[in-house]
Design an enzyme around this catalytic site. Structure first.
Site, PDB file in Angstrom:
ATOM      1  CD1 TRP A  85       5.449  -1.226 -19.639  1.00 31.44           C
ATOM      2  CD2 TRP A  85       6.170  -3.323 -19.902  1.00 31.44           C
ATOM      3  NE1 TRP A  85       4.470  -2.061 -19.174  1.00 31.44           N
ATOM      4  CE2 TRP A  85       4.889  -3.352 -19.320  1.00 31.44           C
ATOM      5  CE3 TRP A  85       6.821  -4.534 -20.168  1.00 31.44           C
ATOM      6  CZ2 TRP A  85       4.242  -4.547 -18.994  1.00 31.44           C
ATOM      7  CZ3 TRP A  85       6.169  -5.703 -19.827  1.00 31.44           C
ATOM      8  CH2 TRP A  85       4.905  -5.709 -19.259  1.00 31.44           C
ATOM      9  CB  CYS A 138      12.647   1.263 -21.001  1.00 31.74           C
ATOM     10  SG  CYS A 138      10.989   1.901 -21.267  1.00 31.74           S
ATOM     11  CG  HIS A 171     -18.583 -11.137  17.423  1.00 29.74           C
ATOM     12  ND1 HIS A 171     -19.906 -10.998  17.765  1.00 29.74           N
ATOM     13  CD2 HIS A 171     -18.123  -9.890  17.172  1.00 29.74           C
ATOM     14  CE1 HIS A 171     -20.244  -9.718  17.687  1.00 29.74           C
ATOM     15  NE2 HIS A 171     -19.177  -9.030  17.332  1.00 29.74           N
ATOM     16  CG  ASN A 229      14.650   3.664 -18.140  1.00 31.88           C
ATOM     17  OD1 ASN A 229      13.433   3.559 -18.092  1.00 31.88           O
ATOM     18  ND2 ASN A 229      15.474   2.884 -17.468  1.00 31.88           N
ATOM     19  N   GLY A 230      12.338   6.606 -18.734  1.00 34.38           N
ATOM     20  CA  GLY A 230      11.718   7.687 -17.956  1.00 34.38           C
ATOM     21  C   GLY A 230      10.569   8.323 -18.725  1.00 34.38           C
ATOM     22  CD  GLU A 290       5.208 -17.920   4.692  1.00 30.93           C
ATOM     23  OE1 GLU A 290       5.317 -16.705   4.922  1.00 30.93           O
ATOM     24  OE2 GLU A 290       5.364 -18.410   3.573  1.00 30.93           O
ATOM     25  CE  LYS A 332       5.917 -13.700   5.228  1.00 28.86           C
ATOM     26  NZ  LYS A 332       5.108 -13.248   4.138  1.00 28.86           N
ATOM     27  NE  ARG A 350      14.449  -2.052 -15.558  1.00 28.46           N
ATOM     28  CZ  ARG A 350      14.369  -1.467 -14.372  1.00 28.46           C
ATOM     29  NH1 ARG A 350      14.941  -2.007 -13.337  1.00 28.46           N
ATOM     30  NH2 ARG A 350      13.717  -0.340 -14.236  1.00 28.46           N
ATOM     31  CE  LYS A 360       9.930 -16.393  -3.181  1.00 28.68           C
ATOM     32  NZ  LYS A 360       9.409 -15.614  -2.048  1.00 28.68           N
ATOM     33  CD  GLU A 399       2.347 -11.004   4.313  1.00 32.61           C
ATOM     34  OE1 GLU A 399       1.440 -11.781   3.995  1.00 32.61           O
ATOM     35  OE2 GLU A 399       3.537 -11.199   3.991  1.00 32.61           O
TER      36      GLU A 399
END
Ligand code: M6R
Length: 615
Positions: free
Chosen positions: A77, A2, A510, A102-103, A494, A491, A27, A610, A487
């Site tokens: 939230w 939050c 194979h 918050n928490g 890209e 990278k 957030r 992006k 991944e």
């Protein structure tokens, strides 16, 4: 999770609170509210469900304006209690104490029971309300406002960032933190608090960062800070160089490098309020998530690019750990192939931007095919088309990712997916308390482990030279490491424009083994897991074909060194959840340094955007 903002000033605080809340909207939120102490020392509160804009409208349509010099505000939230006006912060006790939090207060049910016996009436379903009552109760036996907060805090288990005001102490705001961030803004016309300095940037650049267990007493012209032992301490005032609405490079050469190094903090932020000492907070996925997860029969994950690779890791986790069937598919395929979608499917989209056209359309198509499915999106952008289209949203708090090549978005997606795995497993009773705790412990270790891994940068930089004249590279892994190899290959492609492929190591014979010779570097990921001996045999097969090899291993993996093989021992004692996240880091660093050698435009590689908002 939050957002908190508050302050004491010689001006009207309300517009500052509202502006601060708007800055914190990134957030995520489902409701917001503020509490101001009027000039005749009475509380004035406004709360609204939905956007901060709704709170603003609420304030503008009131007959009696909310005005005063001291106040606290919050974006919420929902975790404990549905998103509603009554559950929105600030919470008040006996018209005397107002709190934003918050928490998570883990022992709130216990406290609630004893406070009910003391005669406190509860007006919300939140864990926060017990904080207000505990302070109010302790005021009766304390000499100062601060003392009552200190006493109350001793009864809390869990995490908190707090902003507290009292009608009996109209010149003071108290801030306290343990496990949730809180910063003090030192301004020209007053002093302020916020859960993120961004909320205060329109007012000040001077900040004091509270440390774990600190309690601060803020008055108009004075700030006093006490540490967790109650001793007065001096915390330095730092001048922030962050410009409003702008992300800068700091000491880094490229955003990609900066974002790689931000991963420990991004993961801390993503975990904040989503785990307790030993468990996951299932409701972090949504107020009704637990019920949905209990009944769900299968998971369908849809994404593109890096987000798809995160989904592939999750398939292993969901089936192996949560014991629920899972399919993962590329969005651009899924949306056009008339898939069969069974009832009680949890349809999960993963997207950094929340705007990827294929992912968005796949989600819409799925809802058209079966409108009974539950939809969850794991996203880094609170206000996006995919979050709007989804029933549940889990925000990764990676912060803005500027580099086109995704780095911190990926590792925070993995953290989110680990939490999802654990939440589904717990809801379905397929994960017991002990396993849940060990997953939570592993997640808590991640920032430290990543920092340890980042120390290997200079070694990895030296390896990058090997790719100077290479046209192709092969990445190998088994299990979740196949997804991490994908991944790593993505990278490298890209940003260095080197053709790279990833294969499950067992699939080599194979076909792809035919490609291997001295000109094809092979990068293998060798965690110390049940597939290690099989991977070691695969490495032998590669070696006999004369390839140059780089092996990233666990310290315990003890891969046998061979000619033209460089072994880098990353760290030790990794588990099923931590290993894929940690082994991602050296691959990110490797492609970054290869791209530097190739002199490409690292942050804006050719032909890439992006956010891919078109087909
Ligand atoms: O914003 P999204 O996560 O939906 O984006 C998906 C892909 O376009 C994205 O991950 C892309 O593959 C990145 N450039 C990878 O580094």
């Amino acid at each position: 999770m939050c957002g908190i903002v508050g302050g004491v000033t010689n001006q009207n605080i309300t517009p500052l609170l509202l502006e601060g809340l708007k800055q914190l909207e990134y957030r995520g939120y489902d409701s917001s509210g503020l509490l101001v102490l009027s000039n005749n020392n009475s509380f004035l509160r406004a709360r609204s469900v939905g956007k901060v804009h709704n709170l603003e409208k609420n304030l503008n349509t009131r007959k009696k304006r909310i005005k005063g010099n001291i106040g606290i505000a919050h974006t919420r939230w929902a975790t404990h209690g549905e998103p509603s006006n009554r559950n929105a912060h600030p919470h008040i006790s006996n018209n005397t104490v107002g709190v934003v939090h918050n928490g998570i207060i883990e022992n709130y049910l216990e406290l609630k029971e004893s406070q009910s016996k003391q005669g406190y009436k509860f007006t919300s379903d939140t864990d926060t309300e017990v904080i207000a009552h505990a302070i109010e109760f302790n005021m009766q036996s304390s000499n100062t406002f601060l003392e009552s907060v200190q006493k109350a805090i001793n009864s809390f288990e869990g995490a908190y960032g707090l902003g507290i005001i009292s009608s009996k102490h109209p010149d003071t705001i108290i801030a306290a933190r343990k496990g949730s961030p809180l910063v003090i803004g030192v301004g020209k016309y007053g002093n302020y608090i916020a859960s993120d300095q961004i909320a205060l940037l329109p007012i000040t650049r001077k900040f004091i960062f509270l440390e774990e267990g600190d309690i601060a007493e803020l008055k108009l012209e004075k700030i006093t800070i006490y540490n967790q032992n109650g001793n007065k301490v001096n915390r330095p005032i730092k001048t922030s160089k962050i410009k409003e609405g702008q992300v800068d490079l700091g000491v880094h050469k490229h955003f990609m490098q900066k974002e790689i190094f931000e991963q420990p903090q991004a993961i801390r932020d993503t975990l904040e309020s989503r785990i307790t000492k030993e468990s996951v907070v299932v409701s972090a996925f949504g107020y009704k998530a637990s019920e949905v997860f209990k009944n769900v029969k299968q998971v369908q994950i849809i994404a593109c690019g890096t987000s798809f690779n995160a989904g592939l890791v999750a398939k292993y986790w969901l089936e192996d750990i949560a014991k629920i069937p899972c399919n993962v598919e590329i969005a651009s395929e899924y949306r056009y192939r008339n898939p069969i979608i069974l009832d009680r499917t949890l349809f999960v989209t993963i997207s950094q931007s929340g705007e990827t056209a294929d992912t968005l359309q796949a989600l819409k198509t799925a809802k058209e095919i079966n409108n009974k499915i539950d939809t969850l999106c794991i996203c880094n952008s609170a206000e996006s088309s995919i979050t709007r289209e989804s029933e549940f949203t889990f925000l990764t708090h990676a912060g803005p990712e500027i580099g086109v090549a995704s780095t911190k978005a990926f590792t925070t997606q993995l953290v989110a997916l680990a939490l999802l795995t654990c939440s589904i497993g717990v809801s379905k009773k397929n994960i017991n308390k002990q396993n849940e705790k060990s997953i939570v412990d592993g997640l808590k270790r991640l920032p430290g482990l990543i920092n340890e891994t980042l120390l290997q940068e200079s070694q990895i930089k030296k390896l990058a030279v090997r790719f100077k004249d290479k046209n192709s590279a092969l990445f190998l892994g088994r299990g979740t490491m196949h997804a991490i190899a994908m991944e790593g290959a993505l990278k490298l492609k890209e940003i260095s424009y080197i053709h790279a492929e990833a294969y499950p190591a067992g699939e080599l014979k194979h076909g792809p083994i035919a490609l291997i010779d001295e000109s094809m570097p092979v990068i293998a990921i060798a965690p110390n897991d049940e597939l290690l001996s099989k991977l070691k045999s695969n490495l032998q097969e590669v070696k006999t074909r004369g390839s140059q090899m780089i092996v990233f291993e666990d310290k315990e993996s003890k891969v046998k060194s061979m000619k033209a093989m460089k072994i880098i021992s990353i760290t030790s004692n990794l588990g099923r959840i931590t290993a894929p996240i940690i082994f991602t880091i050296p691959l990110q660093l490797l492609s970054y340094h290869v791209a530097l050698i190739k002199n490409t435009d690292v942050d804006k590689p050719r032909n890439l955007a992006k956010s891919v908002t078109v087909e």
